[in-house]
Design a protein around this motif. Structure first.
Motif, PDB file in Angstrom:
ATOM      1  N   ASP A  37      -0.290  59.860  51.571  1.00  0.00           N
ATOM      2  CA  ASP A  37      -0.650  58.886  50.545  1.00  0.00           C
ATOM      3  C   ASP A  37       0.590  58.738  49.665  1.00  0.00           C
ATOM      4  OD1 ASP A  37      -1.587  58.061  47.893  1.00  0.00           O
ATOM      5  OD2 ASP A  37      -3.617  58.658  48.453  1.00  0.00           O
TER       6      ASP A  37
ATOM      7  N   SER B 103       1.589  53.836  46.347  1.00  0.00           N
ATOM      8  CA  SER B 103       0.347  53.653  45.594  1.00  0.00           C
ATOM      9  C   SER B 103       0.535  53.153  44.159  1.00  0.00           C
ATOM     10  CB  SER B 103      -0.451  54.970  45.584  1.00  0.00           C
ATOM     11  OG  SER B 103      -0.591  55.473  46.890  1.00  0.00           O
ATOM     12  N   PRO B 104       1.211  52.020  43.976  1.00  0.00           N
ATOM     13  CA  PRO B 104       1.415  51.510  42.616  1.00  0.00           C
ATOM     14  C   PRO B 104       0.134  50.896  42.058  1.00  0.00           C
ATOM     15  CG  PRO B 104       2.251  49.941  44.218  1.00  0.00           C
ATOM     16  CD  PRO B 104       1.813  51.149  45.000  1.00  0.00           C
ATOM     17  N   ASN B 105       0.157  50.677  40.760  1.00  0.00           N
ATOM     18  CA  ASN B 105      -0.991  50.046  40.116  1.00  0.00           C
ATOM     19  C   ASN B 105      -0.762  48.552  40.049  1.00  0.00           C
ATOM     20  OD1 ASN B 105      -2.117  52.590  39.660  1.00  0.00           O
ATOM     21  ND2 ASN B 105      -0.835  52.833  37.829  1.00  0.00           N
TER      22      ASN B 105
ATOM     23  N   HIS C  77       7.899  54.333  40.461  1.00  0.00           N
ATOM     24  CA  HIS C  77       7.215  54.269  41.755  1.00  0.00           C
ATOM     25  C   HIS C  77       8.170  54.433  42.933  1.00  0.00           C
ATOM     26  CE1 HIS C  77       3.728  52.385  39.631  1.00  0.00           C
ATOM     27  NE2 HIS C  77       3.193  53.337  40.353  1.00  0.00           N
TER      28      HIS C  77
ATOM     29  N   HIS D 256      -2.457  53.838  48.572  1.00  0.00           N
ATOM     30  CA  HIS D 256      -3.711  53.891  47.804  1.00  0.00           C
ATOM     31  C   HIS D 256      -3.515  53.081  46.516  1.00  0.00           C
ATOM     32  CE1 HIS D 256      -7.518  56.030  46.777  1.00  0.00           C
ATOM     33  NE2 HIS D 256      -7.034  56.193  45.544  1.00  0.00           N
TER      34      HIS D 256
ATOM     35  N   GLY E  86      -3.492  51.204  43.183  1.00  0.00           N
ATOM     36  CA  GLY E  86      -4.285  51.381  41.955  1.00  0.00           C
ATOM     37  C   GLY E  86      -4.849  50.036  41.556  1.00  0.00           C
TER      38      GLY E  86
ATOM     39  N   GLU F  46      -7.956  51.684  45.611  1.00  0.00           N
ATOM     40  CA  GLU F  46      -9.138  52.284  44.990  1.00  0.00           C
ATOM     41  C   GLU F  46     -10.386  51.409  45.124  1.00  0.00           C
ATOM     42  OE1 GLU F  46      -8.595  54.268  41.232  1.00  0.00           O
ATOM     43  OE2 GLU F  46      -6.420  54.186  41.461  1.00  0.00           O
TER      44      GLU F  46
ATOM     45  N   TYR G 167     -11.368  57.643  38.513  1.00  0.00           N
ATOM     46  CA  TYR G 167     -10.260  57.850  39.455  1.00  0.00           C
ATOM     47  C   TYR G 167     -10.597  58.938  40.473  1.00  0.00           C
ATOM     48  CZ  TYR G 167      -5.246  58.769  40.559  1.00  0.00           C
ATOM     49  OH  TYR G 167      -4.026  58.939  41.165  1.00  0.00           O
TER      50      TYR G 167
ATOM     51  N   ASP H  11     -11.062  58.963  44.538  1.00  0.00           N
ATOM     52  CA  ASP H  11     -10.240  59.814  45.393  1.00  0.00           C
ATOM     53  C   ASP H  11     -11.093  60.688  46.311  1.00  0.00           C
ATOM     54  OD1 ASP H  11      -7.496  59.716  45.765  1.00  0.00           O
ATOM     55  OD2 ASP H  11      -7.088  60.374  43.715  1.00  0.00           O
TER      56      ASP H  11
ATOM     57  N   TYR I 278      -0.403  64.080  49.186  1.00  0.00           N
ATOM     58  CA  TYR I 278      -0.416  63.092  48.110  1.00  0.00           C
ATOM     59  C   TYR I 278       0.940  63.127  47.429  1.00  0.00           C
ATOM     60  CZ  TYR I 278      -5.503  63.074  48.573  1.00  0.00           C
ATOM     61  OH  TYR I 278      -6.786  62.958  49.047  1.00  0.00           O
TER      62      TYR I 278
ATOM     63  N   VAL J 232       2.702  62.202  44.625  1.00  0.00           N
ATOM     64  CA  VAL J 232       2.401  61.694  43.279  1.00  0.00           C
ATOM     65  C   VAL J 232       3.092  62.602  42.255  1.00  0.00           C
ATOM     66  CG1 VAL J 232       0.542  61.014  41.706  1.00  0.00           C
ATOM     67  CG2 VAL J 232       0.110  61.027  44.163  1.00  0.00           C
TER      68      VAL J 232
ATOM     69  N   GLN K 140       0.223  64.390  37.513  1.00  0.00           N
ATOM     70  CA  GLN K 140      -1.152  64.346  38.028  1.00  0.00           C
ATOM     71  C   GLN K 140      -1.579  65.661  38.684  1.00  0.00           C
ATOM     72  OE1 GLN K 140      -2.534  60.792  40.009  1.00  0.00           O
ATOM     73  NE2 GLN K 140      -1.171  59.494  38.803  1.00  0.00           N
TER      74      GLN K 140
ATOM     75  N   HIS L   3      -5.224  66.567  38.168  1.00  0.00           N
ATOM     76  CA  HIS L   3      -6.102  65.723  38.981  1.00  0.00           C
ATOM     77  C   HIS L   3      -6.219  66.247  40.409  1.00  0.00           C
ATOM     78  CE1 HIS L   3      -7.871  62.160  40.860  1.00  0.00           C
ATOM     79  NE2 HIS L   3      -6.873  62.184  41.725  1.00  0.00           N
ATOM     80  N   PHE L   4      -5.084  66.597  41.008  1.00  0.00           N
ATOM     81  CA  PHE L   4      -5.142  67.031  42.406  1.00  0.00           C
ATOM     82  C   PHE L   4      -5.696  68.445  42.554  1.00  0.00           C
ATOM     83  CE2 PHE L   4      -2.431  63.302  42.732  1.00  0.00           C
ATOM     84  CZ  PHE L   4      -3.131  62.633  43.722  1.00  0.00           C
TER      85      PHE L   4
HETATM   86  N1  ARG Z   1      -2.000  54.639  41.387  1.00  0.00           N
HETATM   87  C1  ARG Z   1      -1.656  55.960  40.959  1.00  0.00           C
HETATM   88  C2  ARG Z   1      -0.547  55.882  39.918  1.00  0.00           C
HETATM   89  O1  ARG Z   1       0.302  55.017  39.983  1.00  0.00           O
HETATM   90  C3  ARG Z   1      -1.224  56.854  42.076  1.00  0.00           C
HETATM   91  C4  ARG Z   1      -2.261  57.072  43.145  1.00  0.00           C
HETATM   92  C5  ARG Z   1      -1.954  58.244  43.998  1.00  0.00           C
HETATM   93  N2  ARG Z   1      -2.873  58.458  45.067  1.00  0.00           N
HETATM   94  C6  ARG Z   1      -4.122  58.918  44.950  1.00  0.00           C
HETATM   95  N3  ARG Z   1      -4.845  59.027  46.006  1.00  0.00           N
HETATM   96  N4  ARG Z   1      -4.605  59.277  43.772  1.00  0.00           N
HETATM   97  O2  ARG Z   1      -0.491  56.736  39.046  1.00  0.00           O
END
Ligand code: ARG
Length: 549
Positions: A108, A111-113, A122, A148, A150, A245, A294, A298, A316, A318, A322, A325-326
């Motif tokens: 993964d 994964s930008p927003n 990113h 993934h 955002g 997401e 979030y 996930d 992941y 990232v 985070q 989170h993980f």
């Molecule tokens: N969109 C998130 C961000 O930019 C990262 C996502 C990472 N992947 C995931 N499965 N949570 O912070």
């Protein structure tokens, strides 16, 4: 090849299944076996052990000498035979023990927003993930690259509220992403509790499928993807899936169901949570207004990936921020009884002039601008150094983009990296152009020569620099294995820098194109192998190679 020989030796010493065969710290040998522990374990004097092991190894065709010294048995390879083997393997693109284990790994990355521009931040996830993708694939894994996106969450509530309050359609159409980003910044500058409340309501409306809000969101997504795809094209990065997401909206009910059935959930102040103990704060699964979060998405994604791809492991890529989170994600999935092999491939920040960037304050450096600038600088350098080069623009693009990628991947990913264009574009030092230039230098010697495969002077490999290059070449596959053990492309980057530096040292010490046909041909075979490995290594990092620059 190096590793293969090491394994070969271990195989012959099978009866000492605890034995260590290491790279020597003190001797000038190729490998060394510490004998103290063997002697202790077997209760035999160390000299006897040494004799016994020597007898097991001495008839190996690739070993020329075994020497006991201060507790170690030093192993010397037969330089001539070993070198021949290594070079012929590289010619056939057999780099060594690339075991095709067929395991499945989901990566993964990027994964930008959406509705934000693709920032330098990113870039890290994108290039680290893309490189790991290639290395895993090279080592025989089946890889699924997942972006993934955002594309769901409270931030869209905020953006839509801001747009409703301050936005104009005309401005939006002109330059959608920049405009949305500025509205988002304005929203945060207001620091208004009422607005926050309204944003939550608007996000809820989005989750409930409100037509007008949904249409706006779709427009944001479409425009964002256009911009992202431009970036991926420049970076030459691909994904097997773009399920973001939002894709999991109809898959979260299942997660909640399993969690509830397994009696893992609690209601806390109206919200649905999973308590985690272990020093981890509870995972918030559903807010009191029913909106999902979030981590809920996930979890749904994790189950979906497992059911769809049957992964053996999932990475992941990232940022460090985070981590919690993980950890929570892993813990919740463990509690659910899955025990997935989950790795958070974390990384540090990108600093510009020592300072962190953040979207909210609008201090974002756009990757697109940065890369354009890198390409311009490269073009300037080429124009000065090699004004007659054909297709300068194309070369500048390859140099500029690769320089940015290498600047990232040469560092241990966990550390913060500095972003200095001048420095990363320098032709000397630990840079992308330095690697590319080393490969180009080799090409310039090869291009007017024809290599005669059988014609080799093996005695040349007794020379330390010749042999040092061979040893490095023989460690390529092992280096790739180490990359995936740590999920660290920097291991490959450093290996390539070392190879390039050793080649340049060789080039400084030996004339390559000489009278003697045999010597010349041996030189050509050797430097060609260096170029093959340099180019393949650069490809695995996501960089381009050139013939001229
Ligand atoms: N969109 C998130 C961000 O930019 C990262 C996502 C990472 N992947 C995931 N499965 N949570 O912070």
């Amino acid at each position: 090849m190096f590793q293969q020989l090491r394994l070969d030796i271990l195989k012959r010493l099978e009866k000492y299944d605890y034995i260590i065969v290491e790279e020597p710290k003190r001797a000038d040998s190729d490998l060394a076996i510490p004998l103290f522990n063997v002697s202790k374990k077997e209760q035999i004097p160390i000299n006897e052990v040494s004799k016994e092991i020597t007898s097991l190894l001495e008839d190996h065709p690739l070993i020329s000498k075994l020497e006991f010294d201060r507790g170690f048995l030093n192993i010397y390879f037969n330089r001539e035979l070993f070198s021949k083997e290594v070079l012929s393997n590289i010619k056939d693109e057999k780099y060594g023990t690339l075991n095709s284990n067929g395991k499945v790994v989901c990566i993964d990355y990027s994964s930008p927003n959406i509705a934000k521009s693709f920032s330098v931040g990113h870039l890290r996830s994108t290039v680290i993930g893309a490189s790991l993708y290639k290395v895993y694939e090279k080592l025989g894994y089946k890889v699924i690259g997942i972006n993934h996106l955002g594309d769901w969450g409270t931030q869209f509530g905020k953006m839509i509220v801001a747009y409703d309050l301050w936005g104009s359609e005309e401005e939006l159409k002109k330059n959608p992403i920049d405009y949305l980003q500025s509205l988002y910044v304005k929203f945060h500058e207001e620091e208004n509790e009422l607005l926050e409340e309204k944003a939550r309501e608007t996000f809820k409306a989005l989750e409930d499928g409100d037509k007008r809000v949904l249409a706006l969101w779709e427009y944001f997504k479409e425009e964002s993807l256009k911009e992202f795809m431009k970036m991926y094209e420049i970076l030459n990065v691909k994904f097997d899936s773009y399920h973001g997401e939002a894709f999991y909206n109809d898959k979260m009910a299942d997660v909640v169901k399993i969690l509830t059935e397994k009696e893992l959930t609690e209601i806390d102040d109206g919200a649905l949570i999973v308590r985690l103990n272990d020093d981890l704060p509870p995972a918030l699964i559903k807010r009191s207004d029913g909106a999902t979060l979030y981590i809920t998405r996930d979890l749904a994604a994790l189950l979906y990936r497992y059911n769809t791809y049957h992964f053996d492991k999932v990475l992941y890529v990232v940022g460090n921020e985070q981590k919690l989170h993980f950890n929570q994600l892993k813990k919740v999935s463990d509690l659910m009884g899955y025990n997935f092999d989950i790795t958070h491939v974390n990384f540090g920040l990108v600093l510009i002039d020592g300072k962190k960037m953040s979207t909210r304050e609008g201090k974002v450096v756009k990757l697109y601008d940065v890369i354009s600038e890198a390409v311009n600088l490269a073009l300037k350098a080429i124009t000065e150094k090699n004004p007659n080069l054909k297709d300068k623009e194309e070369a500048a693009r390859k140099i500029g983009v690769s320089a940015v990628i290498f600047n990232d991947l040469k560092n241990d990913r966990k550390l913060d990296i500095d972003f200095n264009l001048e420095e990363m574009l320098s032709f000397e030092g630990l840079t992308g152009p330095y690697l590319q230039y080393s490969s180009v230098r080799i090409y310039s010697m090869l291009k007017d020569e024809t290599i005669k495969e059988g014609l080799v002077d093996p005695t040349l490999f007794k020379d330390d620099l010749y042999y040092k290059l061979v040893i490095l070449l023989s460690q390529f596959s092992n280096t790739l294995e180490r990359v995936i053990l740590e999920n660290g492309p920097h291991i490959l980057s450093r290996y390539l820098l070392n190879l390039a530096a050793t080649f340049n040292q060789f080039y400084g010490a030996h004339k390559v194109i000489v009278e003697d046909e045999k010597v010349k041909n041996t030189n050509l075979i050797l430097i060609k192998a260096v170029r093959v490995v340099l180019n393949e290594g650069m490809r695995l990092l996501g960089m381009a190679h050139l013939d001229e620059m």
